[in-house]
Design a protein around this motif. Structure first.
Motif, PDB file in Angstrom:
ATOM      1  N   TRP B  34       0.851  -1.190   0.000  1.00  0.00           N
ATOM      2  CA  TRP B  34       0.000   0.000   0.000  1.00  0.00           C
ATOM      3  C   TRP B  34       0.887   1.240   0.000  1.00  0.00           C
ATOM      4  O   TRP B  34       1.875   1.311   0.752  1.00  0.00           O
ATOM      5  CB  TRP B  34      -0.900   0.033   1.230  1.00  0.00           C
ATOM      6  N   TYR B  35       0.507   2.204  -0.846  1.00  0.00           N
ATOM      7  CA  TYR B  35       1.181   3.496  -0.911  1.00  0.00           C
ATOM      8  C   TYR B  35       0.131   4.614  -0.804  1.00  0.00           C
ATOM      9  O   TYR B  35      -1.020   4.432  -1.200  1.00  0.00           O
ATOM     10  CB  TYR B  35       1.929   3.673  -2.243  1.00  0.00           C
ATOM     11  N   GLN B  36       0.573   5.759  -0.312  1.00  0.00           N
ATOM     12  CA  GLN B  36      -0.270   6.950  -0.237  1.00  0.00           C
ATOM     13  C   GLN B  36       0.326   7.997  -1.169  1.00  0.00           C
ATOM     14  O   GLN B  36       1.527   8.261  -1.100  1.00  0.00           O
ATOM     15  CB  GLN B  36      -0.295   7.484   1.198  1.00  0.00           C
ATOM     16  N   LEU B  46       3.379   2.774   2.619  1.00  0.00           N
ATOM     17  CA  LEU B  46       2.638   2.623   3.866  1.00  0.00           C
ATOM     18  C   LEU B  46       2.964   1.291   4.540  1.00  0.00           C
ATOM     19  O   LEU B  46       3.402   1.239   5.681  1.00  0.00           O
ATOM     20  CB  LEU B  46       1.126   2.709   3.609  1.00  0.00           C
ATOM     21  N   ASP B  86      -5.629  13.191   5.656  1.00  0.00           N
ATOM     22  CA  ASP B  86      -5.660  11.846   5.086  1.00  0.00           C
ATOM     23  C   ASP B  86      -6.109  11.867   3.624  1.00  0.00           C
ATOM     24  O   ASP B  86      -6.032  10.845   2.937  1.00  0.00           O
ATOM     25  CB  ASP B  86      -6.625  10.947   5.872  1.00  0.00           C
ATOM     26  N   TYR B  90      -4.891   6.420  -2.516  1.00  0.00           N
ATOM     27  CA  TYR B  90      -4.277   5.251  -1.889  1.00  0.00           C
ATOM     28  C   TYR B  90      -4.104   4.178  -2.964  1.00  0.00           C
ATOM     29  O   TYR B  90      -5.061   3.714  -3.557  1.00  0.00           O
ATOM     30  CB  TYR B  90      -5.134   4.775  -0.715  1.00  0.00           C
ATOM     31  N   CYS B  92      -2.566   0.507  -4.312  1.00  0.00           N
ATOM     32  CA  CYS B  92      -2.194  -0.862  -3.949  1.00  0.00           C
ATOM     33  C   CYS B  92      -1.365  -1.434  -5.097  1.00  0.00           C
ATOM     34  O   CYS B  92      -1.609  -1.121  -6.274  1.00  0.00           O
ATOM     35  CB  CYS B  92      -3.452  -1.690  -3.731  1.00  0.00           C
ATOM     36  N   GLY B 107      -5.915   2.963  -7.886  1.00  0.00           N
ATOM     37  CA  GLY B 107      -6.015   3.732  -6.660  1.00  0.00           C
ATOM     38  C   GLY B 107      -7.436   4.065  -6.232  1.00  0.00           C
ATOM     39  O   GLY B 107      -8.394   3.963  -7.005  1.00  0.00           O
TER      40      GLY B 107
END
Lengths: 113, 113
Positions: B34-36, B46, B86, B90, B92, B107
Motif C-alpha cells: 500500500w502506498y499513499q 505505507l 488523510d 491510496y 495498492c 487507486g
C-alpha cells in the motif's frame, strides 16, 4: 528526510525532442532504480529499471543513464511523442523488484505536437 | 484478474468517519504493498504483506491506519477517525514474488471534508 530528489518539476518539449529528467539519491544502500510513468487517474506503470553495475540501459525509446559516484540517474526519451505526456517518477530501493520503493516528487512532462 | 483492482475508486468521508479501502491483487501474487499519494507528489510507502504476513508497517502515519490481508489475497486498508490530511490517493500494488517488479492498481481517491 527526502531520499530521492527529482528535477525538473515540469517540462515542455516539442514532438521529436529528447526530454531529460534527473534524479539524485542519498542512501548508498540503494541498488535498484526504476522509472514509472503515470497517466491521470491511473496507477504508476514501470517503464524501465537499472542496477548500479551498469552505466546505461535502453529499452525502446527510453534510456536510463546512471552515475554511481555522483549518486545520480536520469531518464531520456528519444523521439518523444504527444502520447508520452504524463507524470514520470524515479524511485529507488534496496534489492531488485518487489521491495519498498522511495519515490521522487515527479515530473509532469508535456510533449507538444 | 488481469490487473490489480481497487475499490471504491472515489470515497468522500466526513471528518471523523471510518473508511475501508479494498485491494484485489493479481491472482497468485504473493507480495502486496500500500502506498499513499498526495496531490502532486510521488507515492509514499505505507505497508507491505507477503502472503498474509504484514512484514513492514513502518510507513503507516499513525495508529489510525490499519491494514490486513487475512487469507493472503484481498487486502483492506482501514483509516479510523479520518482527518483532512488523510485526503490522498491510496495505491495498492502486487507482485509475483520478492524477485519481481510490481503492478499498481488505479487507486482510491479519498477526500475528507
Amino acid at each position: 528526510q527526502q531520499q530521492v530528489k527529482q528535477s525538473p518539476q515540469s517540462l515542455i518539449v516539442q514532438k521529436g525532442g529528447i526530454p531529460i529528467i534527473n534524479c539524485a539519491y542519498e542512501n548508498t544502500a540503494f541498488d535498484y532504480f526504476p522509472w514509472y510513468q503515470q497517466f491521470p487517474g491511473k496507477g504508476p506503470a514501470l517503464l524501465i529499471a537499472i542496477r548500479p553495475d551498469v552505466s546505461e540501459k535502453k529499452e525502446g525509446r527510453f534510456t536510463i543513464s546512471f552515475n554511481k559516484s555522483a549518486k545520480q540517474f536520469s531518464l531520456h526519451i528519444m523521439d518523444s511523442q504527444p502520447g508520452d505526456s504524463a507524470t514520470y517518477f524515479c524511485a529507488a530501493s534496496m534489492g531488485r523488484g518487489a521491495q519498498k520503493l522511495v519515490f521522487g516528487q515527479g515530473t509532469r512532462l508535456t510533449i507538444n505536437p | 484478474g488481469a490487473g490489480v483492482s481497487q475499490s471504491p475508486r472515489y470515497k468522500v468521508a466526513k471528518r471523523g468517519q471510518d473508511v475501508a479501502l479494498r485491494c484485489d491483487p493479481i491472482s497468485g501474487h504473493v507480495s502486496l504493498f500500500w502506498y499513499q499519494q498526495a496531490l502532486g507528489q510521488g507515492p509514499e510507502f505505507l505497508t507491505y504483506f507477503q502472503n498474509e504476513a504484514q512484514l513492514d508497517k513502518s510507513g503507516l502515519p499513525s495508529d489510525r491506519f490499519f491494514a490486513e490481508r487475512p487469507e493472503g489475497s484481498v487486502s483492506t486498508l482501514k483509516i479510523q477517525r479520518t482527518q483532512q490530511e488523510d485526503s490522498a490517493v491510496y495505491l495498492c500494488a502486487s507482485s509475483q514474488s520478492v524477485n519481481y517488479g510490481y503492478t499498481f492498481g488505479s487507486g482510491t481517491r479519498l477526500t475528507v471534508v
